[in-house]
Each structure stands twice: as structure tokens, then as C-alpha cells.
Design a protein around this motif. Structure first.
Motif, PDB file in Angstrom:
ATOM      1  N   GLU A  57      50.643  48.954  12.439  1.00 48.87           N
ATOM      2  CA  GLU A  57      49.278  49.056  12.972  1.00 48.87           C
ATOM      3  C   GLU A  57      48.995  47.927  13.958  1.00 48.87           C
ATOM      4  O   GLU A  57      48.372  48.139  14.998  1.00 48.87           O
ATOM      5  N   TYR A  58      49.460  46.726  13.649  1.00 46.10           N
ATOM      6  CA  TYR A  58      49.275  45.579  14.541  1.00 46.10           C
ATOM      7  C   TYR A  58      49.934  45.851  15.890  1.00 46.10           C
ATOM      8  O   TYR A  58      49.348  45.616  16.942  1.00 46.10           O
ATOM      9  N   ARG A  59      51.154  46.370  15.847  1.00 49.05           N
ATOM     10  CA  ARG A  59      51.867  46.672  17.089  1.00 49.05           C
ATOM     11  C   ARG A  59      51.162  47.785  17.877  1.00 49.05           C
ATOM     12  O   ARG A  59      51.074  47.722  19.100  1.00 49.05           O
ATOM     13  N   ARG A  60      50.652  48.794  17.166  1.00 51.03           N
ATOM     14  CA  ARG A  60      49.934  49.879  17.831  1.00 51.03           C
ATOM     15  C   ARG A  60      48.686  49.356  18.542  1.00 51.03           C
ATOM     16  O   ARG A  60      48.434  49.667  19.699  1.00 51.03           O
ATOM     17  N   LEU A  61      47.920  48.519  17.838  1.00 50.05           N
ATOM     18  CA  LEU A  61      46.704  47.955  18.429  1.00 50.05           C
ATOM     19  C   LEU A  61      47.026  47.052  19.624  1.00 50.05           C
ATOM     20  O   LEU A  61      46.303  47.049  20.620  1.00 50.05           O
ATOM     21  N   ARG A  62      48.127  46.303  19.514  1.00 50.88           N
ATOM     22  CA  ARG A  62      48.524  45.444  20.624  1.00 50.88           C
ATOM     23  C   ARG A  62      48.863  46.276  21.856  1.00 50.88           C
ATOM     24  O   ARG A  62      48.462  45.939  22.975  1.00 50.88           O
ATOM     25  N   LEU A  63      49.587  47.374  21.672  1.00 57.61           N
ATOM     26  CA  LEU A  63      49.927  48.243  22.799  1.00 57.61           C
ATOM     27  C   LEU A  63      48.673  48.857  23.420  1.00 57.61           C
ATOM     28  O   LEU A  63      48.574  48.964  24.648  1.00 57.61           O
ATOM     29  N   GLU A  64      47.706  49.251  22.589  1.00 58.30           N
ATOM     30  CA  GLU A  64      46.438  49.776  23.116  1.00 58.30           C
ATOM     31  C   GLU A  64      45.722  48.715  23.948  1.00 58.30           C
ATOM     32  O   GLU A  64      45.215  49.005  25.030  1.00 58.30           O
ATOM     33  N   ARG A  65      45.681  47.493  23.423  1.00 62.06           N
ATOM     34  CA  ARG A  65      45.022  46.383  24.134  1.00 62.06           C
ATOM     35  C   ARG A  65      45.731  46.109  25.460  1.00 62.06           C
ATOM     36  O   ARG A  65      45.086  45.923  26.492  1.00 62.06           O
TER      37      ARG A  65
END
Length: 144
Positions: A69-77
Motif C-alpha cells: 500500500e505504501y508503494r502504491r500511494l507513493r506511485l500515485e503521489r
């Protein structure tokens, strides 16, 4: 009581020097090695999650899900930032810097985190012990 992070009074009226500083930060960030930053960020998060698992605060499966989830949110950001203009990124940076904890007082009124020393109520009660607590009036904001 902590009400959340909000723009403090006077926010949004940045000086030209402050805007220029933020622009330099944004422009410098455009030249950074994203893969290198991502690897360092991942290493930090993996370390923190491993400590949480070791301390029994979460299972390995939970840690793995949290990392994904952290990696997903980072990619979105990263995608949002890449789609924004430099001016939009400057405004986003300055707006984020204007956020401050807002504390709503029991007797009414507001004090901002930058105006006081604060912590969760139970932590404060533990710290204060039998010390004398002196309540003071809310700051006068008529000049703001």
C-alpha cells in the motif's frame, strides 16, 4: 483538544522570497534520481515494518500488505507530481508548510500548535504529575 492540521491564520500570503525558495526546492527535486530516492525510501519503510513485526505490533502478512500500500500511494503521489506544473508544485509545497495543529480549547477559542507546547492529554497528565497547572487566557488575535 487536537482538532487536526489546518492552515494557520495568515496562511497563503507568502513573500516573494518564500515563493522563490519553494521554487528552488521544487526545481532541484526535478533533477533528483527517482530510482535512488525510491530505493532509499523502500529501505527505510522495510526497516520500520521489520521492527514492527519483531516487536509483535503486526504480523508479517500485515507488514507485507502495508508495504504494498505504501508503494502504491507513493506511485500515485509521484504521478500527481509529474502531472503538475512547477507553479502548482510550489503552491502545494507552501500550502503543506502552512498546515499546523489546531487545538480547540475546552473553554472555547483556538490555539495553534506553533503557539504552544502540546501533546496528547494522557501523556501530558503523566508528565505534569502533581505540578501546579496554571491556565492562561487565549492569545489576543485582534491584530491578525
Amino acid at each position: 483538544m487536537y482538532a487536526g492540521d489546518f492552515p494557520r491564520p495568515g496562511s497563503g500570503s507568502w513573500s516573494s522570497d518564500t515563493v522563490a525558495m519553494a521554487r528552488r526546492v521544487v526545481e532541484q527535486s526535478l533533477n533528483e534520481n527517482v530510482d535512488e530516492l525510491r530505493a532509499a525510501d523502500d529501505a527505510w519503510m522495510v526497516r520500520n515494518l521489520a521492527e514492527a513485526v519483531e516487536q509483535g505490533k503486526q504480523t508479517q502478512a500485515e507488514a507485507d500488505a502495508n508495504l504494498a500500500e505504501y508503494r502504491r500511494l507513493r506511485l500515485e503521489r509521484e504521478a500527481r507530481r509529474a502531472a503538475a506544473t512547477v507553479d502548482e508544485q510550489v503552491t502545494e509545497l507552501l500550502t503543506g508548510m502552512d498546515l499546523n495543529p489546531r487545538l480547540d480549547l475546552d473553554g472555547g477559542g483556538t490555539v495553534w500548535g506553533c503557539e504552544c507546547w502540546w501533546m496528547p492529554e494522557q501523556e501530558f497528565n503523566d508528565f505534569a504529575g502533581d505540578r501546579l497547572i496554571v491556565e492562561v487566557a487565549e492569545p489576543d488575535r485582534s491584530g491578525v
